[in-house]
Design an enzyme around this catalytic site. Structure first.
Site, short mmCIF file in Angstrom:
data_model
loop_
_atom_site.label_atom_id
_atom_site.label_comp_id
_atom_site.label_asym_id
_atom_site.label_seq_id
_atom_site.Cartn_x
_atom_site.Cartn_y
_atom_site.Cartn_z
N ASN A 1 0.80 -1.23 0.00
CA ASN A 1 0.00 0.00 0.00
C ASN A 1 0.84 1.28 0.00
O ASN A 1 0.36 2.33 -0.43
CB ASN A 1 -0.93 -0.03 1.23
CG ASN A 1 -1.56 1.32 1.50
OD1 ASN A 1 -2.48 1.72 0.79
ND2 ASN A 1 -1.05 2.04 2.49
N TYR B 1 3.15 9.54 -11.32
CA TYR B 1 2.15 8.85 -10.50
C TYR B 1 1.26 7.91 -11.34
O TYR B 1 1.22 6.71 -11.07
CB TYR B 1 1.33 9.88 -9.70
CG TYR B 1 0.37 9.23 -8.72
CD1 TYR B 1 0.85 8.48 -7.65
CD2 TYR B 1 -1.00 9.36 -8.87
CE1 TYR B 1 -0.02 7.87 -6.75
CE2 TYR B 1 -1.88 8.76 -7.98
CZ TYR B 1 -1.39 8.01 -6.92
OH TYR B 1 -2.25 7.40 -6.04
N LYS C 1 1.09 3.72 -11.48
CA LYS C 1 -0.14 2.95 -11.18
C LYS C 1 -0.56 2.08 -12.38
O LYS C 1 -1.12 1.00 -12.19
CB LYS C 1 -1.26 3.89 -10.73
CG LYS C 1 -0.96 4.63 -9.42
CD LYS C 1 -0.73 3.67 -8.25
CE LYS C 1 -0.56 4.40 -6.92
NZ LYS C 1 -0.34 3.49 -5.79
P1 NAD Z 1 -0.73 8.61 2.74
O1 NAD Z 1 0.24 9.60 2.22
O2 NAD Z 1 -1.68 9.02 3.83
O3 NAD Z 1 0.03 7.29 3.22
C1 NAD Z 1 1.08 6.77 2.46
C2 NAD Z 1 1.79 5.71 3.26
O4 NAD Z 1 2.92 5.27 2.48
C3 NAD Z 1 2.33 6.22 4.59
O5 NAD Z 1 2.13 5.25 5.61
C4 NAD Z 1 3.83 6.39 4.33
O6 NAD Z 1 4.62 6.15 5.48
C5 NAD Z 1 4.09 5.33 3.29
N1 NAD Z 1 5.26 5.68 2.50
C6 NAD Z 1 5.43 6.76 1.69
N2 NAD Z 1 6.69 6.77 1.22
C7 NAD Z 1 7.32 5.69 1.74
C8 NAD Z 1 8.63 5.14 1.63
N3 NAD Z 1 9.58 5.74 0.91
N4 NAD Z 1 8.91 4.00 2.31
C9 NAD Z 1 7.98 3.38 3.04
N5 NAD Z 1 6.73 3.84 3.20
C10 NAD Z 1 6.41 4.97 2.55
O7 NAD Z 1 -1.48 8.07 1.46
P2 NAD Z 1 -2.89 7.36 1.23
O8 NAD Z 1 -3.77 8.36 0.59
O9 NAD Z 1 -3.36 6.62 2.41
O10 NAD Z 1 -2.44 6.35 0.07
C11 NAD Z 1 -2.17 4.98 0.27
C12 NAD Z 1 -2.10 4.32 -1.08
O11 NAD Z 1 -3.33 4.55 -1.76
C13 NAD Z 1 -1.00 4.87 -2.01
O12 NAD Z 1 -0.43 3.81 -2.74
C14 NAD Z 1 -1.76 5.81 -2.91
O13 NAD Z 1 -1.13 5.97 -4.15
C15 NAD Z 1 -3.08 5.09 -3.05
N6 NAD Z 1 -4.21 5.94 -3.45
C16 NAD Z 1 -4.68 6.92 -2.64
C17 NAD Z 1 -5.76 7.68 -3.07
C18 NAD Z 1 -6.32 8.81 -2.22
O14 NAD Z 1 -7.23 9.52 -2.70
N7 NAD Z 1 -5.89 8.99 -0.99
C19 NAD Z 1 -6.35 7.45 -4.32
C20 NAD Z 1 -5.84 6.42 -5.11
C21 NAD Z 1 -4.77 5.66 -4.66
#
Ligand code: NAD
Length: 249
Positions: A92, A157, A161
């Site tokens: 994730n 990005y 994906k």
């Molecule tokens: P967020 O930024 O709140 O959390 C991201 C997580 O990834 C955090 O726990 C962070 O510690 C970890 N992370 C980031 N860089 C890292 C690294 N270098 N090493 C280890 N861990 C790392 O993001 P979120 O919105 O909860 O997103 C989680 C996933 O869902 C991601 O893959 C994101 O692309 C995907 N996503 C999110 C959304 C959205 O609207 N929030 C939409 C589509 C996809």
């Protein structure tokens, strides 16, 4: 949910947002969780918050560099010493991007691909070996609605994906013979802390573009992970499950 109790689940990016909600969802369904973050402080904070919800949760925290296979190996050894198996891997962790290509150094693009795709490869390669021994396992990746449509700026990005989808579908074909299912969840616009901080008018305007008339929640996404990890999804593999309220971006 059927088939989750006592499962050992590794969740990367588990300290906040979608990942943290997913950690809570699996723990409350009786799983044992290895919560991974990027820093000791954020992992400790997440573990403290979980202790406040239930002292009985079986959870351990890790902060391996996901680009260093040796550190992932060490984490896996510790999990196997404690719990003896790994049933589910949820890739994730991810970073988003909106920088125009004209303002990007090549290293910037590379950094997005490193965490959003190379890290998934590294964790999957090591943990699939463990699952193969048991002849069963589930690997779940986090894609995005941008893997269907691209996005206007921040090309790294959506590129990453689209690659997540390719990796998911290909590994489902390669690992099926070892009893390993591989799927992805593709969230739409999810109300994580970053989005919650936006002005209400902006959130309302975004919501109006979504047929279900609201933003998604981290729990919507966690529910999809739980279903795909469960025995209810035992014949589903190679699927990219959209959790996006039917939005077209
Ligand atoms: P967020 O930024 O709140 O959390 C991201 C997580 O990834 C955090 O726990 C962070 O510690 C970890 N992370 C980031 N860089 C890292 C690294 N270098 N090493 C280890 N861990 C790392 O993001 P979120 O919105 O909860 O997103 C989680 C996933 O869902 C991601 O893959 C994101 O692309 C995907 N996503 C999110 C959304 C959205 O609207 N929030 C939409 C589509 C996809």
């Amino acid at each position: 949910m059927k088939g989750i109790k006592n499962k050992v689940v590794v969740i990367t990016g588990g300290t906040r947002g979608i990942g943290f909600e997913t950690v809570k969802k699996f723990l409350s369904n009786g799983a044992k969780v290895a919560l991974c973050g990027s820093k000791k402080e954020t992992v400790d904070k997440a573990l403290e918050e979980l202790k406040g919800i239930s002292e009985k949760y079986e959870v351990i925290g890790f902060y391996p560099n996901l680009l260093n296979p040796k550190e992932i190996d060490e984490m896996v050894d510790t999990i196997l010493e404690k719990w003896g198996k790994i049933d589910v891997l949820i890739n994730n962790a991810g970073v988003s991007d909106n920088k125009s290509i004209y303002d990007q150094a090549p290293e910037h693009f590379e950094k997005i691909l490193d965490i959003n795709i190379q890290a998934i490869f590294n964790c999957t390669k090591i943990i699939a070996e463990v699952m193969k021994e048991e002849k069963k396992g589930v690997i779940l990746n986090t894609s995005s609605v941008v893997s269907l449509y691209g996005q206007k700026t921040g090309v790294g990005y959506p590129t990453s994906k689209f690659a997540v989808n390719g990796l998911t579908k290909s590994l489902a074909r390669e690992l099926g013979k070892d009893g390993i299912r591989v799927n992805a969840v593709a969230p739409g616009v999810i109300e994580t802390d970053m989005v919650k901080a936006l002005d209400k008018n902006i959130i309302d305007a975004i919501s109006k573009t979504i047929p279900l008339d609201r933003l998604g929640t981290s729990e919507d996404v966690a529910n999809a992970f739980l279903f795909l990890a469960s025995d209810m999804a035992s014949y589903i593999s190679g699927e990219i499950l959209s959790v996006d309220g039917a939005v077209v971006i």
